[in-house]
Every structure is written in structure tokens, then in C-alpha cells.
Write a protein that holds these residues in place. Sequence first.
Motif, PDB file in Angstrom:
ATOM      1  N   SER A  64      20.244  72.827  59.060  1.00 33.06           N
ATOM      2  CA  SER A  64      21.282  72.642  58.057  1.00 33.06           C
ATOM      3  C   SER A  64      21.118  73.633  56.918  1.00 33.06           C
ATOM      4  CB  SER A  64      21.226  71.223  57.489  1.00 33.06           C
ATOM      5  OG  SER A  64      21.610  70.319  58.474  1.00 33.06           O
ATOM      6  N   ARG A  65      19.853  73.871  56.565  1.00 32.90           N
ATOM      7  CA  ARG A  65      19.610  74.797  55.466  1.00 32.90           C
ATOM      8  C   ARG A  65      20.015  76.217  55.830  1.00 32.90           C
ATOM      9  NH1 ARG A  65      17.706  76.171  51.076  1.00 32.90           N
ATOM     10  NH2 ARG A  65      16.564  78.009  51.652  1.00 32.90           N
ATOM     11  N   LEU A  66      19.790  76.546  57.097  1.00 24.50           N
ATOM     12  CA  LEU A  66      20.183  77.862  57.579  1.00 24.50           C
ATOM     13  C   LEU A  66      21.677  78.067  57.331  1.00 24.50           C
ATOM     14  CD1 LEU A  66      18.407  79.923  59.090  1.00 24.50           C
ATOM     15  CD2 LEU A  66      19.467  79.153  61.188  1.00 24.50           C
ATOM     16  N   TYR A  67      22.448  77.008  57.598  1.00 26.36           N
ATOM     17  CA  TYR A  67      23.888  77.095  57.367  1.00 26.36           C
ATOM     18  C   TYR A  67      24.213  77.154  55.887  1.00 26.36           C
ATOM     19  CZ  TYR A  67      25.314  76.849  62.141  1.00 26.36           C
ATOM     20  OH  TYR A  67      25.520  77.154  63.430  1.00 26.36           O
ATOM     21  N   SER A  68      23.497  76.361  55.091  1.00 27.95           N
ATOM     22  CA  SER A  68      23.719  76.415  53.646  1.00 27.95           C
ATOM     23  C   SER A  68      23.494  77.827  53.141  1.00 27.95           C
ATOM     24  CB  SER A  68      22.765  75.481  52.909  1.00 27.95           C
ATOM     25  OG  SER A  68      22.975  74.178  53.330  1.00 27.95           O
ATOM     26  N   GLY A 281      26.348  74.327  65.124  1.00 25.92           N
ATOM     27  CA  GLY A 281      27.385  75.340  64.961  1.00 25.92           C
ATOM     28  C   GLY A 281      28.722  74.859  65.497  1.00 25.92           C
ATOM     29  N   LYS A 282      28.699  74.247  66.672  1.00 28.92           N
ATOM     30  CA  LYS A 282      29.928  73.763  67.292  1.00 28.92           C
ATOM     31  C   LYS A 282      30.572  72.680  66.433  1.00 28.92           C
ATOM     32  CE  LYS A 282      28.652  74.533  72.091  1.00 28.92           C
ATOM     33  NZ  LYS A 282      27.771  73.824  73.008  1.00 28.92           N
ATOM     34  N   ARG A 283      29.715  71.793  65.918  1.00 30.01           N
ATOM     35  CA  ARG A 283      30.227  70.695  65.111  1.00 30.01           C
ATOM     36  C   ARG A 283      30.946  71.244  63.871  1.00 30.01           C
ATOM     37  NH1 ARG A 283      29.324  68.069  60.972  1.00 30.01           N
ATOM     38  NH2 ARG A 283      27.464  69.209  60.360  1.00 30.01           N
ATOM     39  N   ARG A 284      30.309  72.251  63.262  1.00 30.66           N
ATOM     40  CA  ARG A 284      30.916  72.805  62.057  1.00 30.66           C
ATOM     41  C   ARG A 284      32.216  73.530  62.360  1.00 30.66           C
ATOM     42  NH1 ARG A 284      26.755  73.279  57.374  1.00 30.66           N
ATOM     43  NH2 ARG A 284      25.235  71.839  58.204  1.00 30.66           N
ATOM     44  N   LYS A 285      32.268  74.158  63.530  1.00 29.14           N
ATOM     45  CA  LYS A 285      33.488  74.850  63.929  1.00 29.14           C
ATOM     46  C   LYS A 285      34.623  73.842  64.095  1.00 29.14           C
ATOM     47  CE  LYS A 285      32.683  79.086  66.164  1.00 29.14           C
ATOM     48  NZ  LYS A 285      32.096  79.667  67.360  1.00 29.14           N
ATOM     49  N   ARG A 286      34.291  72.704  64.740  1.00 31.24           N
ATOM     50  CA  ARG A 286      35.296  71.653  64.917  1.00 31.24           C
ATOM     51  C   ARG A 286      35.831  71.209  63.558  1.00 31.24           C
ATOM     52  NH1 ARG A 286      32.050  69.543  68.923  1.00 31.24           N
ATOM     53  NH2 ARG A 286      31.122  68.006  67.535  1.00 31.24           N
ATOM     54  N   GLU A 287      34.925  70.995  62.616  1.00 34.23           N
ATOM     55  CA  GLU A 287      35.341  70.574  61.275  1.00 34.23           C
ATOM     56  C   GLU A 287      36.282  71.587  60.655  1.00 34.23           C
ATOM     57  OE1 GLU A 287      31.566  67.950  59.677  1.00 34.23           O
ATOM     58  OE2 GLU A 287      32.140  69.764  58.575  1.00 34.23           O
ATOM     59  N   SER A 342      41.985  81.597  55.431  1.00 33.27           N
ATOM     60  CA  SER A 342      41.277  82.794  55.898  1.00 33.27           C
ATOM     61  C   SER A 342      39.773  82.644  55.694  1.00 33.27           C
ATOM     62  CB  SER A 342      41.838  84.055  55.234  1.00 33.27           C
ATOM     63  OG  SER A 342      41.078  84.401  54.119  1.00 33.27           O
ATOM     64  N   ALA A 343      39.364  81.935  54.616  1.00 30.23           N
ATOM     65  CA  ALA A 343      37.924  81.700  54.412  1.00 30.23           C
ATOM     66  C   ALA A 343      37.358  80.866  55.551  1.00 30.23           C
ATOM     67  CB  ALA A 343      37.682  80.998  53.075  1.00 30.23           C
ATOM     68  N   LEU A 344      38.119  79.853  55.985  1.00 32.69           N
ATOM     69  CA  LEU A 344      37.645  78.990  57.065  1.00 32.69           C
ATOM     70  C   LEU A 344      37.660  79.712  58.412  1.00 32.69           C
ATOM     71  CD1 LEU A 344      39.438  75.698  56.039  1.00 32.69           C
ATOM     72  CD2 LEU A 344      36.977  75.966  56.285  1.00 32.69           C
ATOM     73  N   SER A 345      38.616  80.613  58.593  1.00 33.35           N
ATOM     74  CA  SER A 345      38.727  81.296  59.881  1.00 33.35           C
ATOM     75  C   SER A 345      37.629  82.332  60.077  1.00 33.35           C
ATOM     76  CB  SER A 345      40.083  82.000  60.008  1.00 33.35           C
ATOM     77  OG  SER A 345      41.100  81.150  59.589  1.00 33.35           O
ATOM     78  N   THR A 346      37.216  82.999  58.982  1.00 33.66           N
ATOM     79  CA  THR A 346      36.216  84.048  59.132  1.00 33.66           C
ATOM     80  C   THR A 346      34.814  83.459  59.236  1.00 33.66           C
ATOM     81  OG1 THR A 346      36.202  84.256  56.749  1.00 33.66           O
ATOM     82  CG2 THR A 346      37.444  85.917  57.988  1.00 33.66           C
ATOM     83  N   LYS A 347      34.694  82.124  59.030  1.00 32.20           N
ATOM     84  CA  LYS A 347      33.400  81.471  59.141  1.00 32.20           C
ATOM     85  C   LYS A 347      32.913  81.635  60.575  1.00 32.20           C
ATOM     86  CE  LYS A 347      32.733  77.230  56.953  1.00 32.20           C
ATOM     87  NZ  LYS A 347      32.851  75.780  57.056  1.00 32.20           N
ATOM     88  N   GLU A 348      32.082  82.620  60.778  1.00 32.53           N
ATOM     89  CA  GLU A 348      31.588  82.887  62.122  1.00 32.53           C
ATOM     90  C   GLU A 348      30.621  81.796  62.554  1.00 32.53           C
ATOM     91  OE1 GLU A 348      31.677  86.434  63.641  1.00 32.53           O
ATOM     92  OE2 GLU A 348      33.505  86.493  62.453  1.00 32.53           O
TER      93      GLU A 348
END
Length: 418
Positions: A64-68, A281-287, A342-348
Motif C-alpha cells: 500500500s505504501r508503494l502505491y502511496s 494494482g488490479k483493485r485500484r484500477k477497478r476503483e 485524465s488524472a485517473l486515466s493516466t494512473k498507470e
Amino acid sequence: MLAFLRKRKDVSGVLVYKLDRLSRNMSDYSTLEEMEGIEIISVTEALPSGASGRFVASIHAAVSRLYSDQLGERVRHAARTKVKKGGWPGPAPTGYINDVENKTLRPDPNMGPIVKLVFETYAREDISLSRLVKRAKALGLRTRKGSVLPKGSLHHLLRNPIYYGMIRWEGNLYRGNHEPLISKALFDAVQERLKGGSSPMTKRSFPYRGLMKCGYCGCKITASLIKGKYVYYHCTHGKGPCSQGFLREEDLGELFIPIVEKVILSRDMVRQLLQGVQEEGKRRKREASQRIRALNRQRTELHEMRDRAYEDKLTGKIGEKRWLEMEQRWTDQEESLMNQISALSTKEGPADDEAEATFKLLQRAPELYKRQSHAERARLLKVLLSNSILMGDKLEPVYKKPFDLVAEGVYSGNWLPG
Ligand SMILES: [Zn+2]
């Protein structure tokens, strides 16, 4: 929360909504974990209890921290954009205040002149930095929160190009659109003096300091430079003399080798850790895609509203002026929606590589360790260890979580939930 838990011995568990809410700060999380008899229960992530559950929890927290951190990267990107346009991206430094309306800095009428005086004093008088700290205090120099600036902060202030109108950001200089407090010439004169004097930058560093406690008396292990070239580590003797002798830096570096060797991440474990990262990663993409859909619905509603208003204007139900006002507001709203999308879409879904590299690096830790300089060795050790105990030339490691479980062999290979 930690203070509360320390006081209340009757609490047996902490219920959290999600682990990363709890563990933005890994050290808080570790402290919580070390508390006797307190179980961490996550509402949204199923975790087995006991040691293996805690190991999984630690990994979740790390992931989680890695994502933060990546979130942090996006924030830094926004800050960089602002700096390139001459804006200051944070709370105003001492001597300035944030001008929210014009999105820039303006001189603090109270502190600005004092900052200037401090620069002038240091450039013109033969005064040490320590004396300057006292002088600045007497002149009334205070931070925004009203505290006196210690030596380190004052040194930092004297090196900040913001005061002659430039912004230093990630190693580059940008022209700021704020009003300078001092001239470039004065700033340069101060830099010359800082170079000449005993600036904190020129101090010899002792990389292994902060990693050990004395096994005889519990004080910290610190280091000294002997005869100007040999580094020795020794007890601070903060509680009076003890039996701990002096240890050469080279010898100390060797003592850590078997300790690093005990931290072995098996290939199987790395694979499972990576799986954890990918699922996250997948979970966050779904969100993100849910959020994008909601934003797009808002855009559609906005378009329909605009169409209706246009009709109303044509039929004369609303006047031209009113219509233009509304159009302006809607344009702003639409732009804000587009920005969010666009901020949400570029979230790789990016971290996979980064995480993989980190875990693989850990896997190769012992081999790498031996080839590193003392400073680099210490950096790795600070990830793995905290306050290990030194007694004579014996070193008792204290591993940080989750490495303690790895090092002690608690890992059995089937701790993953499900
Ligand atoms: Zn001691």
C-alpha cells in the motif's frame, strides 16, 4: 491512537477499514504490531490471525505504501509544473507568506526585514553560525509557528535562493514570480562565507551510527574520528562508563554480514509477494474506472443542461448576459471534470516493475552487501534492522518487520489467505 493503546491495557484489538489507512506511516504500524496482545483486524481484507497473518499484513502495508509513494509522485509532478511557472508549491518559507489570491509569495512584513538583516549580518561580520543563531533569535526571527530557528534550519535558510528571487527545485533553478528580499550579490557573499566556515556539510559521516545500542548499558553506539582518519564506533556512555570498547568501522561492517545473510527471500516468496502487488494494482484500477464512469455521467448531465439553456436563450426565456455567465461557469466545471478524468486515466498500473525490482534486490541482498561501500551497506541495514545490540565484538541483530519472520524461519510457505 498509539498513546491511547499504551494507556488502555484492556484493549485487545484494533479494527481498521483498510490497512493502508493505518499504515501510511510504516513505523506507527510496526509499533502497533509490536504491542503485546493487540490484534490488527482489517474489515475489508481477510487476513489470518497469528504470526503468519501479521506477516501478510506487513506485506499489505508495504505494498500500500508503494502505491502511496506513487501518489506522492503525481503530487510532485503537479508541484514541478507550478515551479516552472514561477510559483512556490508549498507553505511559504520564513520571511514570506502565501498570497493565496495571486497564487504566489509575498514578503512577510514582520519576518522579511529580519531575514534580510540576518543575511547582511552573516556577510559583513566575522560571526560564527552558532553566534548567528543567537543573534537571529534576539532580532526576533521565528518560524511561522513561532519557534526559534535552530542552527540547521538557519543554515538551510541562508542557502535558499528563494530570497534573491529564484526557486531551487529538484536540483534546478527557476525564476520565481515573487518579490526578492535580498540581492544576488548579498546571497553570493553569504555562500562564500558558508563554504569557508565549518558548515554542517563538511562533517565526516558515520554510516553505521543509529543502528546499534550498547549491550552493557543500553546507550546508543556512536562514532568518532581518531587521528583524523580512523573511524571507531563506541558507546556514548550516557549513563556513565561501561565495558564496551572501541570497534573499527571495517570490523563492524564485517559483523553485519552473517546478519544480512539470514534474510533470505525464497523465489517462491518473491513470487507470492509480487502476486500481492498485482492484485492490489488490479483493485485500484477497478476503483479508478468506476470513478471515471461516474465523472462521465456528470459530464453528460452537464451537456444536457447546456443544451436546454441554449434553447432557453434562443426562445428568449433567459437573457444573453445571464446565459454567458452560466456558460462560463459550466466551462469551468467541465474543465475540472476533464482534469479529474485524465488524472485517473493516466494512473498507470505501474508499480509491478518497481516492486519486482525491490523484491529481487532483497533477494540478492547478501551478495550485494559485500560489494558495497560502508554508506551503502548502512542504507540496506537501516531497511532490515533497528537498534541491534552490540556487546564487545558480538552483534545481536534486531530485525524490522517483516524481516524478523523471514530471518527466524517462521515463514512456512502457506501463509497467504485463501
Ligand atoms: Zn555502554
